[in-house]
Design a protein around this motif. Structure first.
Motif, PDB file in Angstrom:
ATOM      1  N   GLN A 214       0.832  -1.195   0.000  1.00 36.88           N
ATOM      2  CA  GLN A 214       0.000   0.000   0.000  1.00 36.88           C
ATOM      3  C   GLN A 214       0.874   1.255   0.000  1.00 36.88           C
ATOM      4  O   GLN A 214       0.632   2.209  -0.746  1.00 36.88           O
ATOM      5  N   GLN A 216       3.957   1.440  -0.982  1.00 39.18           N
ATOM      6  CA  GLN A 216       4.644   1.528  -2.271  1.00 39.18           C
ATOM      7  C   GLN A 216       3.714   2.134  -3.328  1.00 39.18           C
ATOM      8  O   GLN A 216       4.129   2.954  -4.155  1.00 39.18           O
ATOM      9  N   GLY A 217       2.415   1.720  -3.271  1.00 38.07           N
ATOM     10  CA  GLY A 217       1.453   2.266  -4.231  1.00 38.07           C
ATOM     11  C   GLY A 217       1.255   3.758  -4.040  1.00 38.07           C
ATOM     12  O   GLY A 217       1.190   4.526  -5.024  1.00 38.07           O
ATOM     13  N   ALA A 219       3.384   5.816  -2.674  1.00 39.96           N
ATOM     14  CA  ALA A 219       4.614   6.505  -3.103  1.00 39.96           C
ATOM     15  C   ALA A 219       4.668   6.628  -4.619  1.00 39.96           C
ATOM     16  O   ALA A 219       5.032   7.689  -5.161  1.00 39.96           O
ATOM     17  N   ASP A 220       4.300   5.546  -5.311  1.00 38.97           N
ATOM     18  CA  ASP A 220       4.287   5.595  -6.780  1.00 38.97           C
ATOM     19  C   ASP A 220       3.269   6.621  -7.282  1.00 38.97           C
ATOM     20  O   ASP A 220       3.528   7.361  -8.253  1.00 38.97           O
ATOM     21  N   GLN A 221       2.098   6.644  -6.584  1.00 36.24           N
ATOM     22  CA  GLN A 221       1.066   7.614  -6.988  1.00 36.24           C
ATOM     23  C   GLN A 221       1.572   9.047  -6.833  1.00 36.24           C
ATOM     24  O   GLN A 221       1.414   9.885  -7.734  1.00 36.24           O
ATOM     25  N   ARG A 222       2.175   9.316  -5.667  1.00 32.65           N
ATOM     26  CA  ARG A 222       2.676  10.674  -5.426  1.00 32.65           C
ATOM     27  C   ARG A 222       3.816  11.022  -6.373  1.00 32.65           C
ATOM     28  O   ARG A 222       3.938  12.171  -6.819  1.00 32.65           O
ATOM     29  N   ARG A 223       4.615  10.025  -6.708  1.00 31.35           N
ATOM     30  CA  ARG A 223       5.716  10.256  -7.651  1.00 31.35           C
ATOM     31  C   ARG A 223       5.170  10.650  -9.025  1.00 31.35           C
ATOM     32  O   ARG A 223       5.676  11.581  -9.674  1.00 31.35           O
ATOM     33  N   GLU A 224       4.128   9.935  -9.428  1.00 37.38           N
ATOM     34  CA  GLU A 224       3.538  10.251 -10.729  1.00 37.38           C
ATOM     35  C   GLU A 224       2.852  11.616 -10.715  1.00 37.38           C
ATOM     36  O   GLU A 224       2.906  12.364 -11.695  1.00 37.38           O
ATOM     37  N   ARG A 227       5.515  14.119 -10.950  1.00 34.68           N
ATOM     38  CA  ARG A 227       6.042  14.181 -12.315  1.00 34.68           C
ATOM     39  C   ARG A 227       5.071  14.946 -13.221  1.00 34.68           C
ATOM     40  O   ARG A 227       5.472  15.756 -14.068  1.00 34.68           O
TER      41      ARG A 227
END
Length: 315
Positions: A214, A216-217, A219-224, A227
Motif C-alpha cells: 500500500q 509503495q502504491g 509513493a508511486d502515486q505521489r511520484r507520478e 512528475r
C-alpha cells in the motif's frame, strides 16, 4: 427247569470282584500311587495296570498337566499406596518326582500361595506405585525364582509366573486419572496456543506485506503526481508563466477538479470548505502571497548567511 447252582453264582461274583480288583485304568497325563498294606509300592503311568487284589490299593492319583493358580495379594508401595496384585502361577508335577509330590506336600496350592505372599510383600514395598507398573516383570521373576527353589524339593516345577493385574486403591486411581487428564489438557492447550501463534504471525506478515504494498502504491502515486505537476509547470513556463503563477494555477485547477468529482457523486456526504464563488480567487491570492513571503524570507536567510560567512573569513 433246573435251578442255577448257588456255587456258580458265588464263583461268578468272586470272579468279577477279582477282575475289578486286579485291573485298573490310569488316564493320560496322570500317575497312580500304589500302596501295599499301607506302604508305598510303586508309581503307575497311564494305561491298563495290574495290582494284587486285597493286598494292593490305589492310594491316590497325581495330575501331571500344567496347572494354574491365581493369587491376589494386597500390599503397600514405597509411597504408601495400597495396591492389589493378581499373580498367576503355572506349575506342574515333575514325572520323576511323583513320590515327593504325593507324600511330602499335603496342599501344594496353599504352599505356593504362601510363597507368593512372602515374595510380593517383600518386593513391592521397595517400589513407588509407578515403578510397580513399569517393573511388574521383575516382581514376577522374583516370585518364580523363589518358588522354584522351594517347590522343586516337593516335586513341583514352576513353569511361569505372571503379574496379570495391578489394582491400586480407588481414590488413587481417581487421582491418577485426574493427573492424566490434566496432562492431556495441558498438551492440547500447548498445541492450540501454537496453532493460534502461527495464525497471528501469518496474519501479521500478511498485514505487513499489505501495508508495504500500500505504501509503495501511495509513493508511486505521489511520484507520478509530482512528475505530472513538474511537466505542467514546464509547459506553463514555456508560455511565459513563472513557476509561482504556474503552481497557483495548478492548485486552483485541482480545486475545481475536486469540486467537479464531488458533484458527480450523488450519494456522497462530503462537503468541501470553503466553497463559495470567490473561494478560488481567494485561494489563488493567498497562495501568491505565501509564495512571495516565502521568497522574501528565503532571500533574507541567504543574505544573513552570506554576512555571517564574510565575518568568519575576516576574523
Amino acid at each position: 427247569m433246573d435251578e442255577f447252582p448257588i456255587s456258580n453264582i458265588v464263583f461268578i461274583v468272586i470272579a468279577i470282584l477279582l477282575v475289578y480288583g486286579i485291573f485298573f485304568l490310569v488316564k493320560q497325563q496322570t500317575s497312580a500311587i500304589i500302596e501295599r498294606f499301607g506302604k508305598f509300592q510303586s508309581v503307575r503311568s497311564s494305561g491298563l495296570q495290574l495290582k494284587i487284589p486285597l493286598v494292593d490299593k490305589v492310594a491316590g492319583r497325581i495330575n501331571l498337566k500344567i496347572q494354574q493358580l491365581d493369587v491376589i495379594v494386597e500390599t503397600k508401595t514405597k509411597d504408601d499406596v495400597f495396591v492389589r496384585l493378581k499373580v498367576s502361577v503355572q506349575f506342574q508335577v515333575m514325572k520323576d518326582k511323583v513320590y515327593d509330590a504325593f507324600y511330602k506336600l499335603e496342599n501344594p496350592q496353599s504352599q505356593i500361595t504362601s510363597y507368593v505372599f512372602d515374595v510380593v510383600r517383600a518386593e513391592v514395598p521397595k517400589m513407588i506405585l509407578d515403578n510397580v507398573f513399569e517393573r511388574k516383570d521383575d516382581v514376577a521373576n522374583a516370585v518364580k525364582s523363589e518358588l522354584n527353589d522351594a517347590m522343586q524339593d516337593y516335586g513341583y516345577d514352576i513353569i511361569k509366573t505372571l503379574v496379570t493385574d495391578i489394582d491400586p486403591d480407588e481414590q488413587v486411581k481417581t487421582s491418577m486419572n485426574r493427573i492424566n487428564a490434566s496432562e492431556r489438557e495441558k498438551v492440547a492447550a500447548e498445541f492450540e496456543a501454537e496453532a493460534e501463534r502461527i495464525k497471528i504471525v501469518a496474519k501479521a506478515r500478511a498485514e505487513a506485506e499489505s501495508k508495504r504494498l500500500q505504501g509503495q502504491g501511495i509513493a508511486d502515486q505521489r511520484r507520478e503526481i509530482a512528475r505530472g505537476l513538474e511537466e505542467s509547470v514546464d509547459v506553463l513556463n514555456n508560455v511565459g508563466i513563472n513557476s509561482q503563477e504556474a503552481s497557483a494555477l495548478i492548485v486552483v485547477t485541482q480545486h475545481y477538479d475536486t469540486l467537479q468529482s464531488i458533484g458527480e457523486e450523488t450519494n456522497t456526504n462530503l462537503i468541501l470548505l470553503p466553497n463559495s464563488p470567490q473561494a478560488g480567487s481567494d485561494m489563488l491570492n493567498n497562495m501568491v502571497a505565501s509564495f512571495t513571503a516565502s521568497n522574501q524570507i528565503g532571500e533574507a536567510m541567504k543574505k544573513a548567511e552570506a554576512e555571517k560567512k564574510n565575518k568568519k573569513e575576516d576574523n
